[in-house]
Design an enzyme around this catalytic site. Structure first.
Site, PDB file in Angstrom:
ATOM      1  N   ASN A   1      -3.880  -5.715 -21.398  1.00  0.00           N
ATOM      2  CA  ASN A   1      -4.256  -5.087 -22.666  1.00  0.00           C
ATOM      3  C   ASN A   1      -3.320  -3.901 -22.918  1.00  0.00           C
ATOM      4  O   ASN A   1      -3.269  -2.964 -22.126  1.00  0.00           O
ATOM      5  CB  ASN A   1      -5.719  -4.644 -22.587  1.00  0.00           C
ATOM      6  CG  ASN A   1      -6.193  -3.985 -23.872  1.00  0.00           C
ATOM      7  OD1 ASN A   1      -5.474  -3.185 -24.461  1.00  0.00           O
ATOM      8  ND2 ASN A   1      -7.398  -4.301 -24.292  1.00  0.00           N
TER       9      ASN A   1
ATOM     10  N   HIS B   1      -3.259   0.869 -25.259  1.00  0.00           N
ATOM     11  CA  HIS B   1      -3.015   2.299 -25.048  1.00  0.00           C
ATOM     12  C   HIS B   1      -1.542   2.674 -25.031  1.00  0.00           C
ATOM     13  O   HIS B   1      -1.211   3.851 -25.030  1.00  0.00           O
ATOM     14  CB  HIS B   1      -3.797   2.788 -23.835  1.00  0.00           C
ATOM     15  CG  HIS B   1      -5.271   2.645 -24.085  1.00  0.00           C
ATOM     16  ND1 HIS B   1      -5.891   3.262 -25.156  1.00  0.00           N
ATOM     17  CD2 HIS B   1      -6.219   1.869 -23.494  1.00  0.00           C
ATOM     18  CE1 HIS B   1      -7.168   2.900 -25.179  1.00  0.00           C
ATOM     19  NE2 HIS B   1      -7.393   2.056 -24.197  1.00  0.00           N
TER      20      HIS B   1
ATOM     21  N   HIS C   1      -6.739  -5.047 -29.119  1.00  0.00           N
ATOM     22  CA  HIS C   1      -7.978  -4.848 -29.869  1.00  0.00           C
ATOM     23  C   HIS C   1      -7.621  -4.146 -31.170  1.00  0.00           C
ATOM     24  O   HIS C   1      -7.246  -2.979 -31.158  1.00  0.00           O
ATOM     25  CB  HIS C   1      -8.934  -3.998 -29.022  1.00  0.00           C
ATOM     26  CG  HIS C   1     -10.288  -3.806 -29.639  1.00  0.00           C
ATOM     27  ND1 HIS C   1     -11.279  -3.093 -29.000  1.00  0.00           N
ATOM     28  CD2 HIS C   1     -10.822  -4.229 -30.809  1.00  0.00           C
ATOM     29  CE1 HIS C   1     -12.372  -3.087 -29.767  1.00  0.00           C
ATOM     30  NE2 HIS C   1     -12.117  -3.758 -30.873  1.00  0.00           N
TER      31      HIS C   1
ATOM     32  N   ARG D   1      -8.928  -2.409 -33.909  1.00  0.00           N
ATOM     33  CA  ARG D   1     -10.208  -1.774 -34.232  1.00  0.00           C
ATOM     34  C   ARG D   1     -10.301  -1.473 -35.713  1.00  0.00           C
ATOM     35  O   ARG D   1      -9.291  -1.294 -36.394  1.00  0.00           O
ATOM     36  CB  ARG D   1     -10.384  -0.479 -33.430  1.00  0.00           C
ATOM     37  CG  ARG D   1     -10.487  -0.701 -31.934  1.00  0.00           C
ATOM     38  CD  ARG D   1     -10.804   0.596 -31.220  1.00  0.00           C
ATOM     39  NE  ARG D   1     -12.185   0.967 -31.415  1.00  0.00           N
ATOM     40  CZ  ARG D   1     -13.145   0.842 -30.498  1.00  0.00           C
ATOM     41  NH1 ARG D   1     -12.857   0.381 -29.297  1.00  0.00           N
ATOM     42  NH2 ARG D   1     -14.375   1.196 -30.765  1.00  0.00           N
TER      43      ARG D   1
ATOM     44  N   ARG E   1      -7.225   2.850 -34.423  1.00  0.00           N
ATOM     45  CA  ARG E   1      -6.858   4.030 -33.631  1.00  0.00           C
ATOM     46  C   ARG E   1      -5.716   3.753 -32.658  1.00  0.00           C
ATOM     47  O   ARG E   1      -5.053   4.664 -32.214  1.00  0.00           O
ATOM     48  CB  ARG E   1      -8.064   4.577 -32.874  1.00  0.00           C
ATOM     49  CG  ARG E   1      -8.529   3.690 -31.745  1.00  0.00           C
ATOM     50  CD  ARG E   1      -9.692   4.297 -31.002  1.00  0.00           C
ATOM     51  NE  ARG E   1     -10.901   4.310 -31.820  1.00  0.00           N
ATOM     52  CZ  ARG E   1     -12.126   4.450 -31.294  1.00  0.00           C
ATOM     53  NH1 ARG E   1     -12.291   4.621 -30.002  1.00  0.00           N
ATOM     54  NH2 ARG E   1     -13.179   4.404 -32.070  1.00  0.00           N
TER      55      ARG E   1
ATOM     56  N   GLU F   1      -8.935  -9.040 -29.478  1.00  0.00           N
ATOM     57  CA  GLU F   1     -10.318  -8.555 -29.432  1.00  0.00           C
ATOM     58  C   GLU F   1     -10.679  -8.078 -30.822  1.00  0.00           C
ATOM     59  O   GLU F   1      -9.932  -7.326 -31.447  1.00  0.00           O
ATOM     60  CB  GLU F   1     -10.444  -7.398 -28.444  1.00  0.00           C
ATOM     61  CG  GLU F   1     -10.202  -7.802 -27.015  1.00  0.00           C
ATOM     62  CD  GLU F   1     -10.298  -6.621 -26.066  1.00  0.00           C
ATOM     63  OE1 GLU F   1     -10.540  -5.492 -26.527  1.00  0.00           O
ATOM     64  OE2 GLU F   1     -10.103  -6.824 -24.872  1.00  0.00           O
TER      65      GLU F   1
ATOM     66  N   THR G   1     -15.086   0.174 -25.881  1.00  0.00           N
ATOM     67  CA  THR G   1     -16.199  -0.764 -26.017  1.00  0.00           C
ATOM     68  C   THR G   1     -17.256  -0.409 -24.971  1.00  0.00           C
ATOM     69  O   THR G   1     -17.009  -0.513 -23.784  1.00  0.00           O
ATOM     70  CB  THR G   1     -15.701  -2.196 -25.807  1.00  0.00           C
ATOM     71  OG1 THR G   1     -14.540  -2.384 -26.600  1.00  0.00           O
ATOM     72  CG2 THR G   1     -16.756  -3.193 -26.205  1.00  0.00           C
TER      73      THR G   1
ATOM     74  N   GLU H   1     -16.448 -13.509 -21.696  1.00  0.00           N
ATOM     75  CA  GLU H   1     -15.869 -12.457 -20.853  1.00  0.00           C
ATOM     76  C   GLU H   1     -16.985 -11.522 -20.410  1.00  0.00           C
ATOM     77  O   GLU H   1     -17.694 -10.949 -21.246  1.00  0.00           O
ATOM     78  CB  GLU H   1     -14.795 -11.680 -21.626  1.00  0.00           C
ATOM     79  CG  GLU H   1     -14.174 -10.572 -20.775  1.00  0.00           C
ATOM     80  CD  GLU H   1     -12.874 -10.008 -21.336  1.00  0.00           C
ATOM     81  OE1 GLU H   1     -12.121 -10.769 -21.984  1.00  0.00           O
ATOM     82  OE2 GLU H   1     -12.619  -8.816 -21.115  1.00  0.00           O
TER      83      GLU H   1
ATOM     84  N   HIS I   1     -12.806  -4.822 -18.092  1.00  0.00           N
ATOM     85  CA  HIS I   1     -13.156  -3.447 -18.479  1.00  0.00           C
ATOM     86  C   HIS I   1     -13.260  -2.559 -17.245  1.00  0.00           C
ATOM     87  O   HIS I   1     -14.042  -2.831 -16.346  1.00  0.00           O
ATOM     88  CB  HIS I   1     -14.471  -3.351 -19.261  1.00  0.00           C
ATOM     89  CG  HIS I   1     -14.505  -2.099 -20.099  1.00  0.00           C
ATOM     90  ND1 HIS I   1     -14.176  -2.073 -21.436  1.00  0.00           N
ATOM     91  CD2 HIS I   1     -14.754  -0.811 -19.760  1.00  0.00           C
ATOM     92  CE1 HIS I   1     -14.255  -0.840 -21.882  1.00  0.00           C
ATOM     93  NE2 HIS I   1     -14.589  -0.054 -20.888  1.00  0.00           N
TER      94      HIS I   1
END
Ligand code: PXP
Length: 249
Positions: free
Chosen positions: A15, A18, A51, A53, A57, A78, A109, A159, A199
């Site tokens: 992922n 970030h 993801h 969002r 962000r 996602e 999340t 998941e 996660h």
């Protein structure tokens, strides 16, 4: 334990949200999520997870568009179960879409999707994604009720939310959360679901999860991007890959 299942390759979805978080801190183009996806691929990632969002962000629409056109690895998008995200998924057709709950104020999340309580909301969204050839998964707590609801919705993949396991502090709590994950992985597999998990996973807590023979894929982000600050993204992904392989061997 079933020996032949246990040796199956456990996919790693990296992922890269970030990388975009760091870029957005200054609003320019660096560091580039596309470059991160290429480095993750070179280091042995099997997929790229992002993801998009509601508040954009981290990953933006433009990131999704550029990644969709440029990378060889399958993209796992996602997304919240909203009309906006459905339209975007149908426009860019990622390999997979993982439906996650999204509350605007949360830092990440926080809980699993309520697949059981939201059947009627999710059903048409799942159907439209699947009609478009997108492999749908639901991000849920390791809970039999949610797995049964996922099976009723007809998704191929679930998941499991590993956050409560990853964030548990007391040894008893870690063991209890791990036991919940193992039970859920068994229940999901018995329902015919392909089981993923993710996660909060790190070098230190990944092994017991990676060892679960029912899991086919882990999605890992924040820790890898943080570690990349110190050792580089390729080295971080390689070390995670090795930790996963060792846990399976
Ligand atoms: N899987 C899902 C469904 C997620 O929402 C996230 C966080 O975006 C992850 C995996 C990765 O979690 P982390 O960034 O803590 O590794």
């Amino acid at each position: 334990m079933n020996g032949h299942l246990h040796s199956a390759h456990l996919r790693l979805g990296v992922n890269i949200d970030h990388v975009a978080t760091i870029r957005n801190a200054r609003g320019g183009l660096h560091p580039c999520p596309l470059r991160a996806a290429e480095l993750a691929a070179a280091a042995g990632a099997d997929g790229i997870t992002i993801h998009l969002r509601e508040d954009r962000r981290h990953i933006t629409d433009d990131d999704l568009i550029r990644l969709s056109g440029a990378i060889s690895l399958p993209i796992n998008l996602e997304m919240a179960a909203t009309d906006e995200m459905l339209a975007i998924a149908l426009a860019y057709r990622p390999h997979a879409a993982c439906i996650v709950p999204e509350r605007r104020a949360e830092r990440t999340t926080e809980g699993g999707l309520d697949a059981a309580g939201q059947h009627n909301t999710l059903q048409p969204i799942v159907a439209r994604l699947q009609d478009a050839g997108i492999r749908v998964s639901l991000f849920v707590a390791p809970d039999a009720r949610q797995l049964e609801a996922a099976a009723r919705l007809g998704v191929p993949v679930v998941e499991l939310h590993t956050g409560p396991y990853a964030h548990a502090l007391a040894q008893d709590d870690v063991a209890a959360e791990l036991a919940r994950l193992i039970r859920a992985a068994d229940i999901g597999a018995a329902l015919g679901l392909e089981m993923h998990a993710g996660h909060g996973l790190t070098y230190d807590n990944v092994a017991p999860v990676a060892a679960m023979e029912q899991l086919a894929e882990l999605n890992i982000g924040h820790f890898l991007i943080g570690e990349a600050v110190f050792v580089g993204l390729e080295a971080a992904v390689r070390r995670m890959r090795a930790a996963m392989d060792e846990a399976r061997s």
